[in-house]
Write a protein that holds these residues in place. Structure first.
Motif, PDB file in Angstrom:
ATOM      1  N   ALA A 182       0.830  -1.208   0.000  1.00 30.90           N
ATOM      2  CA  ALA A 182       0.000   0.000   0.000  1.00 30.90           C
ATOM      3  C   ALA A 182       0.864   1.256   0.000  1.00 30.90           C
ATOM      4  O   ALA A 182       0.526   2.250  -0.645  1.00 30.90           O
ATOM      5  N   SER A 183       1.987   1.221   0.707  1.00 32.23           N
ATOM      6  CA  SER A 183       2.902   2.365   0.724  1.00 32.23           C
ATOM      7  C   SER A 183       3.451   2.635  -0.672  1.00 32.23           C
ATOM      8  O   SER A 183       3.464   3.777  -1.139  1.00 32.23           O
ATOM      9  N   LYS A 184       3.887   1.575  -1.346  1.00 35.35           N
ATOM     10  CA  LYS A 184       4.425   1.720  -2.704  1.00 35.35           C
ATOM     11  C   LYS A 184       3.345   2.195  -3.673  1.00 35.35           C
ATOM     12  O   LYS A 184       3.580   3.066  -4.505  1.00 35.35           O
ATOM     13  N   GLU A 185       2.154   1.606  -3.559  1.00 36.90           N
ATOM     14  CA  GLU A 185       1.046   1.960  -4.452  1.00 36.90           C
ATOM     15  C   GLU A 185       0.648   3.422  -4.272  1.00 36.90           C
ATOM     16  O   GLU A 185       0.476   4.157  -5.243  1.00 36.90           O
ATOM     17  N   THR A 186       0.510   3.861  -3.025  1.00 40.99           N
ATOM     18  CA  THR A 186       0.106   5.232  -2.743  1.00 40.99           C
ATOM     19  C   THR A 186       1.182   6.212  -3.192  1.00 40.99           C
ATOM     20  O   THR A 186       0.886   7.233  -3.818  1.00 40.99           O
ATOM     21  N   THR A 187       2.428   5.919  -2.907  1.00 39.76           N
ATOM     22  CA  THR A 187       3.528   6.801  -3.297  1.00 39.76           C
ATOM     23  C   THR A 187       3.692   6.829  -4.815  1.00 39.76           C
ATOM     24  O   THR A 187       4.026   7.875  -5.380  1.00 39.76           O
ATOM     25  N   ARG A 239       1.329   6.759  -6.975  1.00 40.65           N
ATOM     26  CA  ARG A 239       0.308   7.663  -7.513  1.00 40.65           C
ATOM     27  C   ARG A 239       0.705   9.122  -7.308  1.00 40.65           C
ATOM     28  O   ARG A 239       0.298   9.983  -8.073  1.00 40.65           O
ATOM     29  N   THR A 240       1.462   9.389  -6.259  1.00 39.41           N
ATOM     30  CA  THR A 240       1.886  10.762  -5.942  1.00 39.41           C
ATOM     31  C   THR A 240       3.356  10.742  -5.538  1.00 39.41           C
ATOM     32  O   THR A 240       3.683  10.933  -4.364  1.00 39.41           O
ATOM     33  N   PRO A 241       4.273  10.533  -6.494  1.00 32.82           N
ATOM     34  CA  PRO A 241       5.686  10.344  -6.153  1.00 32.82           C
ATOM     35  C   PRO A 241       6.344  11.533  -5.453  1.00 32.82           C
ATOM     36  O   PRO A 241       7.326  11.357  -4.737  1.00 32.82           O
ATOM     37  N   LYS A 242       5.805  12.725  -5.615  1.00 34.49           N
ATOM     38  CA  LYS A 242       6.391  13.880  -4.933  1.00 34.49           C
ATOM     39  C   LYS A 242       5.963  13.948  -3.473  1.00 34.49           C
ATOM     40  O   LYS A 242       6.471  14.765  -2.714  1.00 34.49           O
ATOM     41  N   PHE A 243       4.996  13.113  -3.077  1.00 35.57           N
ATOM     42  CA  PHE A 243       4.455  13.116  -1.726  1.00 35.57           C
ATOM     43  C   PHE A 243       4.520  11.707  -1.138  1.00 35.57           C
ATOM     44  O   PHE A 243       3.496  11.039  -0.999  1.00 35.57           O
TER      45      PHE A 243
END
Length: 135
Positions: free
Chosen positions: A32-37, A39-43
């Protein structure tokens, strides 16, 4: 040069997030951390799960100095809860219910609380403003 600056920004955010308290017993959800990041790599965000109640997790973060910020609310369904809390430069987003996974990624509970931790330092100005209302 751009790649180096981006890497420095990501490392700085990761070091800062390391100072945010992790709810006791919560486990890191790497997928989930990888998936979420992604989607928003700057955050960059770290996502954790716990089988504890939403109310217990909220109480922990409030005791740790976090206050309610925008996005606080309950959905129309009384069985779904979500909230966002902030402290200085960090944000904690909570969702219930959520899948709780063990370290191997196996779902061990579908009634847990999801905890997403990020740094406000990496967010665009004005993205999250504080609000005095408590949930």
């Amino acid at each position: 040069m751009t790649t180096i600056l981006r890497l420095i920004s990501i490392v700085a955010a990761a070091l800062y997030m390391a100072s945010v308290p992790i709810y006791p017993g919560a486990t890191l959800d790497v997928a989930a951390s990888k998936e979420t990041t992604a989607r928003t790599p700057k955050f960059p965000v770290k996502v954790y799960g716990t089988s504890d109640s939403y109310e217990n997790v909220v109480a922990f973060y409030k005791k740790s100095g976090f206050t309610a910020s925008t996005g606080i609310g309950m959905s129309n369904n009384a069985n779904e809860k979500m909230g966002m809390y902030s402290r200085s430069d960090s944000i904690v987003a909570l969702n219930f219910p959520a899948d709780v996974r063990d370290n191997s990624g196996k779902v061990i509970s579908r009634t847990g609380t999801r905890i997403a931790i990020g740094s406000k330092r990496t967010l665009p100005a004005g993205r999250y403003s504080r609000r005095s209302a408590e949930s």
